[in-house]
Design a protein around this motif. Structure first.
Motif, PDB file in Angstrom:
ATOM      1  N   SER A  34       0.821  -1.211   0.000  1.00 24.75           N
ATOM      2  CA  SER A  34       0.000   0.000   0.000  1.00 24.75           C
ATOM      3  C   SER A  34       0.851   1.255   0.000  1.00 24.75           C
ATOM      4  O   SER A  34       0.560   2.233  -0.702  1.00 24.75           O
TER       5      SER A  34
ATOM      6  N   HIS B  43       3.745   1.411  -1.331  1.00 26.36           N
ATOM      7  CA  HIS B  43       4.405   1.418  -2.646  1.00 26.36           C
ATOM      8  C   HIS B  43       3.473   1.913  -3.745  1.00 26.36           C
ATOM      9  O   HIS B  43       3.893   2.646  -4.655  1.00 26.36           O
ATOM     10  N   THR B  44       2.200   1.505  -3.680  1.00 32.27           N
ATOM     11  CA  THR B  44       1.252   1.821  -4.764  1.00 32.27           C
ATOM     12  C   THR B  44       0.360   3.019  -4.448  1.00 32.27           C
ATOM     13  O   THR B  44      -0.222   3.604  -5.369  1.00 32.27           O
TER      14      THR B  44
ATOM     15  N   ARG C 114      -2.419   2.645  -2.987  1.00 32.23           N
ATOM     16  CA  ARG C 114      -3.780   2.113  -3.146  1.00 32.23           C
ATOM     17  C   ARG C 114      -4.203   1.330  -1.906  1.00 32.23           C
ATOM     18  O   ARG C 114      -3.375   0.956  -1.084  1.00 32.23           O
TER      19      ARG C 114
ATOM     20  N   SER D 261      -4.049  -2.571  -4.851  1.00 30.25           N
ATOM     21  CA  SER D 261      -2.713  -2.445  -4.275  1.00 30.25           C
ATOM     22  C   SER D 261      -1.931  -3.740  -4.410  1.00 30.25           C
ATOM     23  O   SER D 261      -0.771  -3.736  -4.831  1.00 30.25           O
TER      24      SER D 261
ATOM     25  N   CYS E 165      -0.475  -8.446 -12.811  1.00 26.80           N
ATOM     26  CA  CYS E 165      -0.007  -7.542 -11.749  1.00 26.80           C
ATOM     27  C   CYS E 165       1.024  -6.559 -12.305  1.00 26.80           C
ATOM     28  O   CYS E 165       0.976  -5.355 -12.015  1.00 26.80           O
TER      29      CYS E 165
ATOM     30  N   GLY F 288       0.396  -2.459 -12.396  1.00 29.76           N
ATOM     31  CA  GLY F 288       1.106  -1.828 -11.297  1.00 29.76           C
ATOM     32  C   GLY F 288       0.701  -2.311  -9.927  1.00 29.76           C
ATOM     33  O   GLY F 288       0.739  -1.549  -8.947  1.00 29.76           O
ATOM     34  N   THR F 289       0.340  -3.580  -9.836  1.00 32.27           N
ATOM     35  CA  THR F 289      -0.110  -4.183  -8.580  1.00 32.27           C
ATOM     36  C   THR F 289       0.987  -5.084  -8.022  1.00 32.27           C
ATOM     37  O   THR F 289       1.687  -5.763  -8.770  1.00 32.27           O
ATOM     38  N   VAL F 290       1.123  -5.109  -6.713  1.00 31.76           N
ATOM     39  CA  VAL F 290       2.137  -5.914  -6.043  1.00 31.76           C
ATOM     40  C   VAL F 290       1.628  -7.350  -5.878  1.00 31.76           C
ATOM     41  O   VAL F 290       0.497  -7.569  -5.420  1.00 31.76           O
TER      42      VAL F 290
END
Length: 380
Positions: free
Chosen positions: A108, A110-111, A113, A170, A198, A202-204
């Motif tokens: 969260s 990092h993104t 989101r 996220s 992902c 741009g999702t972890v």
């Protein structure tokens, strides 16, 4: 004062252990196919482990993370090449739930989101964020119901891609072999497709390797069977062979921020000593390879039992993380295994026998277990 009564307990007081065997206070020996819930990786009371822990206790048990701890550095340096993530970083904490908590926070941060995707039947822990991504309603208190998680069917790539395309996710968190959820396994096609999606949005990608990792599947991490490389990996259970310890293995894409994460007890001197002793024994006794070879033998013997005995309808799992699906409730089977056959196993749901032995299990001990299980199943 009395204990808060939250556990359903077997009426057995275990006081001693060695390898894959434990003894109660009456001297009765038990075969341990449960490993303290997948925690015992190198076997109970391994001499090397006991010696290292004793020597460390005689030197220093604890100091805080406000000073250098060279044992943490040694652990990170050792663990990287052994697990295949030499270019990643390590953050040490205390429990599996805490490791997942920090994975979700890092994602969260990092993104920027909030939303998370998790699998149906997932179990990731009981602390605040971890329970939000756990698909078991009774574990979630009203304070946990923040609506940040969407649960989706495991291996339904289209459903996960549809949610990821909304651009507000996220993290995706995944057990490649579900433990509490019933030994359900992610497919390589799903895992690789999820990783690609992902990256696209741009999702972890988080792999929860708390139960299925640390050699249990026959590779160091279960996701390594599937050909993916997640951004964050949570580890616990077998890392300390019973000493409370966990960690987050972190991609180079993440930049550390001083004070953003922290822990009082995480990575203390005893915990790191335990983890270093585990890695020593892994290498000296080839326990990851043993988990693969003996695990395949265990699964084969369970499948043979399925065809020659009663009540097993399906066999699931990989390595020394096995499940026998029963056509009867597991409660009576487990009770008879403990009290009549002196053998510990785990469970999942209402009808799955979950088998999580120490990674030093031998084929002879598999044969012993199968004979005990057969006697119980044939008696029902």
């Amino acid at each position: 004062m009395k204990l808060f009564d939250v556990y359903s307990l077997s009426d057995v007081n275990i006081v001693k252990g060695r390898g894959c065997r434990v003894w109660d206070d009456k001297g009765q020996e038990y075969l341990d196919l449960y490993g303290g819930h997948a925690v015992i990786s190198i076997g109970h009371c391994h001499p090397h482990y006991v010696d290292m822990m004793t020597r460390q206790l005689n030197q220093l048990g604890f100091y805080s993370n406000s000073v250098i701890n060279r044992l943490q550095e040694q652990l990170a340096k050792r663990l990287g090449p052994i697990c295949g993530y030499d270019d990643y970083s390590l953050f040490l904490v205390n429990s599996g739930a805490e490791a997942n908590e920090n994975c979700l926070k890092l994602a969260s941060f990092h993104t920027g989101r909030k939303r998370v995707l998790a699998a149906d039947k997932a179990f990731h822990g009981r602390t605040s964020l971890a329970v939000e991504v756990t698909d078991i309603a009774k574990y979630s208190a009203p304070i946990n119901a923040n609506g940040h998680t969407t649960f989706l069917p495991l291996n339904d790539l289209e459903a996960w891609e549809r949610e990821l395309a909304k651009g507000d996710v996220s993290a995706c968190i995944l057990e490649c072999i579900q433990g509490v959820g019933g030994l359900n396994m992610a497919t390589a096609e799903f895992a690789q497709g999820l990783q690609a999606a992902c990256h696209k949005y741009g999702t972890v990608l988080i792999c929860d390797e708390i139960q299925c990792g640390y050699g249990r599947s026959g590779k160091f991490f279960a996701h390594q069977w599937l050909g993916i490389r997640p951004d964050l990996i949570s580890v616990a259970k077998g890392i300390g062979n019973g000493f409370p310890m966990s960690g987050v293995i972190i991609s180079p894409a993440f930049t550390p921020v001083k004070g953003q994460l922290g822990t009082t007890f995480g990575g203390n001197h005893l915990a790191c000593t335990a983890a270093l002793a585990v890695l020593d024994v892994f290498e000296q006794e080839h326990l990851v390879d043993n988990a693969h070879v003996v695990g395949e033998y265990l699964l084969d013997q369970l499948r043979l039992l399925q065809h020659t005995s009663k009540h097993i309808t399906e066999v699931r799992g990989r390595g020394l993380m096995a499940g026998a699906v029963l056509d009867i409730p597991h409660s009576e089977v487990r009770s008879r295994l403990v009290h009549q056959e002196h053998c510990f196993t785990g469970c999942a749901g209402t009808n799955i026998l979950r088998i999580l032995p120490p990674l030093c299990l031998t084929k002879a001990e598999v044969d012993d277990f199968i004979a005990r299980l057969k006697r119980v199943l044939d008696s029902l």
